[in-house]
Design a protein around this motif. Sequence first.
Motif, PDB file in Angstrom:
ATOM      1  N   HIS A 197      -5.114  12.744  -1.348  1.00  0.00           N
ATOM      2  CA  HIS A 197      -5.262  11.553  -0.522  1.00  0.00           C
ATOM      3  C   HIS A 197      -6.523  11.641   0.327  1.00  0.00           C
ATOM      4  CE1 HIS A 197      -3.939   7.924   1.499  1.00  0.00           C
ATOM      5  NE2 HIS A 197      -4.423   8.473   2.597  1.00  0.00           N
TER       6      HIS A 197
ATOM      7  N   CYS B   6      -0.947   7.866  -4.104  1.00  0.00           N
ATOM      8  CA  CYS B   6      -0.460   9.254  -4.147  1.00  0.00           C
ATOM      9  C   CYS B   6       0.780   9.328  -5.035  1.00  0.00           C
ATOM     10  CB  CYS B   6      -0.144   9.754  -2.744  1.00  0.00           C
ATOM     11  SG  CYS B   6      -1.605  10.075  -1.727  1.00  0.00           S
TER      12      CYS B   6
ATOM     13  N   HIS C 246      -6.595   4.499   0.191  1.00  0.00           N
ATOM     14  CA  HIS C 246      -6.740   5.691  -0.650  1.00  0.00           C
ATOM     15  C   HIS C 246      -7.967   5.371  -1.493  1.00  0.00           C
ATOM     16  CE1 HIS C 246      -4.743   9.006  -3.193  1.00  0.00           C
ATOM     17  NE2 HIS C 246      -5.852   8.684  -3.853  1.00  0.00           N
TER      18      HIS C 246
ATOM     19  N   ALA D 279      -8.415   8.636   2.584  1.00  0.00           N
ATOM     20  CA  ALA D 279      -8.273   7.234   2.966  1.00  0.00           C
ATOM     21  C   ALA D 279      -9.508   6.408   2.647  1.00  0.00           C
ATOM     22  CB  ALA D 279      -7.940   7.121   4.452  1.00  0.00           C
TER      23      ALA D 279
ATOM     24  N   CYS E 247       1.954   6.718   0.309  1.00  0.00           N
ATOM     25  CA  CYS E 247       0.806   6.006  -0.248  1.00  0.00           C
ATOM     26  C   CYS E 247       1.075   5.734  -1.729  1.00  0.00           C
ATOM     27  CB  CYS E 247      -0.450   6.860  -0.086  1.00  0.00           C
ATOM     28  SG  CYS E 247      -1.857   6.327  -1.080  1.00  0.00           S
TER      29      CYS E 247
ATOM     30  N   ILE F  42      -5.800  -0.808  -0.221  1.00  0.00           N
ATOM     31  CA  ILE F  42      -4.971   0.401  -0.189  1.00  0.00           C
ATOM     32  C   ILE F  42      -5.820   1.527   0.375  1.00  0.00           C
ATOM     33  CG2 ILE F  42      -3.678   2.072  -1.573  1.00  0.00           C
ATOM     34  CD1 ILE F  42      -3.053  -0.256  -3.497  1.00  0.00           C
TER      35      ILE F  42
ATOM     36  N   ALA G 288       0.817  -1.211   0.000  1.00  0.00           N
ATOM     37  CA  ALA G 288       0.000   0.000   0.000  1.00  0.00           C
ATOM     38  C   ALA G 288       0.851   1.262   0.000  1.00  0.00           C
ATOM     39  CB  ALA G 288      -0.928   0.009   1.213  1.00  0.00           C
ATOM     40  N   THR G 289       2.158   1.088   0.240  1.00  0.00           N
ATOM     41  CA  THR G 289       3.058   2.235   0.286  1.00  0.00           C
ATOM     42  C   THR G 289       4.300   1.963  -0.554  1.00  0.00           C
ATOM     43  OG1 THR G 289       4.148   1.398   2.274  1.00  0.00           O
ATOM     44  CG2 THR G 289       2.315   2.931   2.612  1.00  0.00           C
TER      45      THR G 289
END
Length: 149
Positions: free
Chosen positions: A58, A19, A110, A60, A16, A108, A9-10
């Motif tokens: 972003h 992002c 986002h 969530a 992120c 994820i 997820a990052t």
Amino acid sequence: MAERPRLPATTSDGECIFCAISTGRAPAAFVHEDNEFVGIVDLCPVTTGHLLVLPRAHHADLAELPPEAGGRMFTIAQKLAAALRRTDLRCEGINLFLADGTAAGQEIPHVHLHVIPRHAGDGFVLDADWRVRSREELAEVSAKVRAVL
């Protein structure tokens, strides 16, 4: 059927992944770009042509997404769905799918909207307890939702 891979997820520096994609710091195959949203081809598609629509900013989850942005996200998804139908990709139908929260399958954090081209025998199923509910149960649920609106 193979299990869907769990993607990070990052990024390696903790950003992120969506992002990073929306700003060009991570790779993606773009189908739509504007100041607020991007549309990309899903890295692990349900079917060929599976797309994602995500805000550049972003958010969530769905609760964090401003209502006007949510409307715009669905408008973009509608245009992408129509475009999928005009390609030579196999597309007999479309599912729009938004998983909001881990329990709903959001991997994820986002908010993003899936645009999934469908065809007979594609293997994608949503299974649940589809039995008909009583009018009393429906009225109870309705009252609970109306009470907090």
